[in-house]
Design a protein around this motif. Structure first.
Motif, short mmCIF file in Angstrom:
data_model
loop_
_atom_site.label_atom_id
_atom_site.label_comp_id
_atom_site.label_asym_id
_atom_site.label_seq_id
_atom_site.Cartn_x
_atom_site.Cartn_y
_atom_site.Cartn_z
N PRO A 401 41.23 50.39 -41.41
CA PRO A 401 40.25 50.73 -40.37
C PRO A 401 39.21 49.63 -40.18
O PRO A 401 38.83 48.95 -41.14
N PRO A 402 38.75 49.43 -38.95
CA PRO A 402 37.79 48.35 -38.69
C PRO A 402 36.45 48.60 -39.34
O PRO A 402 36.05 49.75 -39.56
N VAL A 403 35.75 47.50 -39.64
CA VAL A 403 34.40 47.58 -40.18
C VAL A 403 33.47 46.74 -39.31
O VAL A 403 33.89 45.77 -38.67
N ASN A 404 32.21 47.13 -39.25
CA ASN A 404 31.20 46.36 -38.54
C ASN A 404 31.15 44.95 -39.13
O ASN A 404 31.02 44.79 -40.34
N ALA A 405 31.28 43.93 -38.29
CA ALA A 405 31.37 42.55 -38.77
C ALA A 405 30.07 42.05 -39.38
O ALA A 405 30.07 41.05 -40.10
N ALA A 406 28.97 42.76 -39.13
CA ALA A 406 27.69 42.36 -39.72
C ALA A 406 27.40 43.11 -41.00
O ALA A 406 27.01 42.52 -42.02
N SER A 407 27.61 44.43 -41.00
CA SER A 407 27.23 45.26 -42.16
C SER A 407 28.40 45.72 -42.99
O SER A 407 28.22 46.22 -44.09
N PHE A 408 29.64 45.59 -42.44
CA PHE A 408 30.87 46.03 -43.10
C PHE A 408 30.90 47.55 -43.32
O PHE A 408 31.62 48.04 -44.17
N ALA A 450 44.50 45.65 -28.96
CA ALA A 450 44.16 46.57 -27.88
C ALA A 450 43.61 47.87 -28.46
O ALA A 450 44.04 48.33 -29.51
N PHE A 451 42.63 48.44 -27.77
CA PHE A 451 42.07 49.75 -28.10
C PHE A 451 42.48 50.71 -26.99
O PHE A 451 42.00 50.60 -25.85
N SER A 452 43.41 51.61 -27.31
CA SER A 452 43.95 52.55 -26.31
C SER A 452 44.43 51.82 -25.06
O SER A 452 44.17 52.24 -23.92
N GLY A 453 45.12 50.72 -25.28
CA GLY A 453 45.70 49.96 -24.19
C GLY A 453 44.79 48.95 -23.53
O GLY A 453 45.24 48.17 -22.69
N LYS A 472 34.13 48.14 -24.19
CA LYS A 472 33.08 49.12 -23.89
C LYS A 472 33.65 50.37 -23.22
O LYS A 472 32.98 51.41 -23.15
N GLU A 473 34.92 50.31 -22.76
CA GLU A 473 35.53 51.42 -22.04
C GLU A 473 36.07 52.52 -22.96
O GLU A 473 36.55 53.55 -22.47
N VAL A 474 36.05 52.32 -24.29
CA VAL A 474 36.66 53.31 -25.18
C VAL A 474 35.95 54.65 -25.07
O VAL A 474 34.75 54.72 -24.80
N GLY A 475 36.71 55.72 -25.30
CA GLY A 475 36.13 57.06 -25.27
C GLY A 475 35.73 57.52 -26.65
O GLY A 475 35.31 56.72 -27.49
N SER A 476 35.90 58.81 -26.93
CA SER A 476 35.49 59.37 -28.22
C SER A 476 36.50 59.08 -29.32
O SER A 476 36.22 59.32 -30.50
N SER A 477 37.67 58.58 -28.96
CA SER A 477 38.67 58.16 -29.93
C SER A 477 39.46 57.00 -29.34
O SER A 477 39.44 56.78 -28.12
N ALA A 478 40.16 56.27 -30.19
CA ALA A 478 40.93 55.13 -29.72
C ALA A 478 42.11 54.89 -30.66
O ALA A 478 42.04 55.20 -31.85
N THR A 479 43.16 54.34 -30.09
CA THR A 479 44.32 53.90 -30.87
C THR A 479 44.32 52.38 -30.89
O THR A 479 44.37 51.73 -29.84
N LEU A 492 46.82 52.51 -35.36
CA LEU A 492 45.85 53.24 -36.17
C LEU A 492 44.92 54.00 -35.23
O LEU A 492 44.33 53.42 -34.31
N ASN A 493 44.78 55.29 -35.44
CA ASN A 493 43.88 56.11 -34.64
C ASN A 493 42.51 56.20 -35.32
O ASN A 493 42.43 56.49 -36.52
N VAL A 494 41.45 55.96 -34.53
CA VAL A 494 40.09 56.01 -35.07
C VAL A 494 39.20 56.80 -34.13
O VAL A 494 39.46 56.88 -32.92
N SER A 495 38.18 57.42 -34.69
CA SER A 495 37.17 58.08 -33.86
C SER A 495 36.12 57.06 -33.45
O SER A 495 35.93 56.04 -34.12
N VAL A 496 35.45 57.31 -32.34
CA VAL A 496 34.46 56.39 -31.79
C VAL A 496 33.13 57.12 -31.67
O VAL A 496 33.08 58.26 -31.19
#
Length: 623
Positions: A401-408, A450-453, A472-479, A492-496
């Motif tokens: 899963p992704p992590v914030n590049a500044a705070s991890f 890509a995030f949800s395409g 910036k177009e992602v919704g409440s979840s993304a693949t 990988l499916n993640v919540s936003v």
């Protein structure tokens, strides 16, 4: 340091943090005093804090206010008989915790009147430290103990270094310690026939020789054995390193003689897998020259996100022609011949699959410790002070899963700059995304994300890491989908969430980057650069123009910057001009700072929309 008229050279502790490439120094500092200070072990936690332990004879070793033990109870206090006589090390254990920016979180002594010699340190997700080593008869103990007989010690310090959560003696010479997500503690080392084992353990009977290795698992209170087993044959054996995989199995490394109870037990170094309940050896091997003509051993063991195991150590042969005895390099080895035949300069690097099969084996020059940067990517330090990267057999293409590049921190928000760690994600040598006509590319060196395409702009790609910006177009979840040269990793499916602020850096009012050497003046206006804190309606990957500006409404949005809990005055905030969309700039005037913080660091938190808060970030303040 001078005792009488005799000059005695004294060691100090040097701590250096490098970036993941091992090429850039993030911070370095020296600790010591009027005595001998030696670091023995180092570890980190998931927040990026660094813990070191060692021993010191210096009464003035730097100790923080409120620490557990502020006095060295056994400092070296007598002069040598003759000039330049060798001084036997003495003193208390020290434990020093650093924040990610290099400032000291706490520093304490730990010991009794006859000293204490640490051997290993580990840390858990809460920031508690676990220290093990050899102690004196009056070592500080807590009420509930595993053993009251003097021997080696195991101690747990609270995250602030102020309290002993538990402290107990242990009947065995401890070489390694680690902790799992439930707080259970694992120990490895060497022991004799009097060592207590548990019912159902893999080996309940002492094997013989001067010592056997052992592995023990303790409960989270440190006062009860979950399992305890010998590991040894009729010769002399020692377990010196261990690591826990995702299933709770224990990988153990060490040294052995003929007859050790593992596959191909010829002696030398060994690497084995102990079942999660300690009842059986699931797989293992031994290799390298062994006694009486050698003494091969494992120094360090680590497990990656896919439960592959790595080991480094030495292949030592003191007499006769060099014969590695069961050690065979693989075709992709970085070094296929020994460094110094028959001497201590020859070492090894091994990667094994979860079933114990070797997938990589290489000689190495004087290896001591290793860091697993990503599956298949190692950075190994040597006794000569060099750092060498090793690329082992590439595991399957996958990512975490992704992590914030500044705070991890692990969370996803629109416009957030994130890091994706994994394996097989791109070229071995990293490639940087270069903007064209003010836009960062969505394809670099054959890598696409890509995030949800929706294609994401790419800042950096490499086999083990991708830095990208969440569209910036992602919704409440993304693949999340990643491809490299036509191959794709499992999505990988993640919540936003709306925001996940993390701070990159602070620039002082005079234009210097804030640091201990360049503190901000109290009451001045600083610029905070963050990500995961909102984006304006601009194309993904665009470099924000210098004009016009794209401000945010801090007051109506409920944004704040808190300095030790006190809000500053936000002068302006918005998309950072001249930087990629996703970097937020906040110009904030600091509030009146308590005199306690002057010439020190202040914990700063960015609060976004009244709800989302960044991890604390240190801002250095001067008068």
């Amino acid at each position: 340091m001078i005792f009488g008229t005799h000059p005695i050279p004294c060691n100090s502790v040097v701590v250096t943090e490098l970036d993941p490439t091992g090429k850039q120094t993030l911070f370095t500092t020296t600790l010591g005093g009027k005595g001998n200070s030696v670091a023995v072990a180092i570890t980190t936690d998931s927040a990026g804090d660094v813990y070191i332990t060692g021993y010191t004879s210096a009464a003035d070793y730097p100790i923080t206010s409120g620490a557990l033990q502020t006095v060295n109870t056994s400092p070296f206090s007598y002069p040598p008989v003759q000039p330049f006589d060798i001084v036997i090390p003495s003193g208390d254990t020290f434990v020093t915790k650093f924040k990610p920016n290099g400032s000291i979180a706490y520093s304490t002594f730990l010991g009794g009147s006859s000293g204490a010699m640490p051997a290993a340190i580990s840390a858990d997700a809460t920031g508690s430290a676990y220290i093990a080593g050899t102690a004196s008869a009056n070592f500080p103990l807590t009420g509930s103990q595993l053993s009251s007989l003097p021997g080696d010690f195991l101690a747990k310090l609270d995250p602030g270094g102020e309290t002993l959560v538990f402290s107990t003696y242990f009947l065995g010479y401890i070489s390694a310690v680690t902790v799992d997500s439930s707080g259970n503690v694992y120990l490895a080392g060497s022991t004799d026939a009097g060592f207590p084992t548990t019912p159902g353990a893999a080996q309940r009977v002492f094997g013989g020789g001067l010592a056997d290795g052992f592995v023990a698992k303790l409960n989270a209170s440190g006062n009860s054995l979950i399992f305890s087993t010998f590991l040894g044959g009729p010769g002399t054996d020692e377990a010196s390193a261990l690591a826990i995989d995702s299933q709770g199995a224990v990988w153990v490394g060490g040294s052995t003689a003929i007859g050790f109870p593992v596959v191909s037990a010829l002696g030398g170094a060994f690497l084995l897998k102990l079942s999660a309940d300690g009842s059986q050896i699931e797989t293992g091997s031994s290799f390298g020259p062994y006694a009486p003509n050698g003494g091969s051993y494992v120094d360090s063991v680590a497990v990656d996100a896919f439960d592959n195991v790595y080991a480094v150590g030495s292949l030592i042969q003191s007499t006769g022609p060099f014969s590695p005895s069961g050690f065979q390099t693989t075709l992709n080895a970085q070094l296929s011949t020994p460094c110094l035949v028959g001497f201590e300069g020859t070492g090894f690097v091994i990667e094994a699959a979860p079933n114990g099969n070797w997938v990589y084996a290489s000689y190495a020059c004087s290896p001591q410790e290793m860091v697993v940067l990503a599956p298949g990517h190692l950075l190994i330090s040597s006794s000569t002070g060099t750092l060498t990267p090793y690329l082992t057999a590439p595991p399957p293409m996958s990512f975490m899963p992704p992590v914030n590049a500044a705070s991890f921190t692990t969370a996803v928000a629109p416009g957030e700059i994130v890091s994706l760690f994994g394996s097989g994600l791109g070229p071995t040598k990293g490639a940087v995304g270069e903007p064209t006509s003010g836009l960062y590319p969505s394809s670099v060196a054959g890598v696409q994300v890509a995030f949800s395409g929706v294609a994401a702009p790419l800042l950096y790609v490499q086999a083990g890491q991708i830095n990208t910006v969440v569209p910036k177009e992602v919704g409440s979840s993304a693949t999340i989908q990643i491809s490299y040269q036509g191959q794709s990793a499992a999505p990988l499916n993640v919540s936003v969430q709306a925001a996940n602020p993390g701070v990159f850096a602070i620039v002082n009012q005079d234009g210097t980057v804030n640091s201990a050497a360049n503190p901000a003046k109290a009451g001045s206006t600083i610029s905070v650069y963050a990500t995961g804190a909102g984006v304006p309606n601009l194309p993904d990957g665009q470099i924000v123009p210098l004009s016009p500006l794209f401000p945010f409404d801090a007051q109506s949005d409920g944004d704040a910057v808190l300095f030790a809990g006190v809000p500053g005055n936000i002068v302006w905030e918005g998309a950072a001009p001249g930087l990629i969309l996703g970097v937020t700039q906040i110009n904030v005037q600091m509030p009146s700072i308590s005199a306690d913080f002057l010439s020190a660091s202040v914990p700063m938190i960015v609060q976004w929309a009244g709800t989302f808060k960044s991890a604390p970030f240190a801002v250095f303040v001067g008068p």
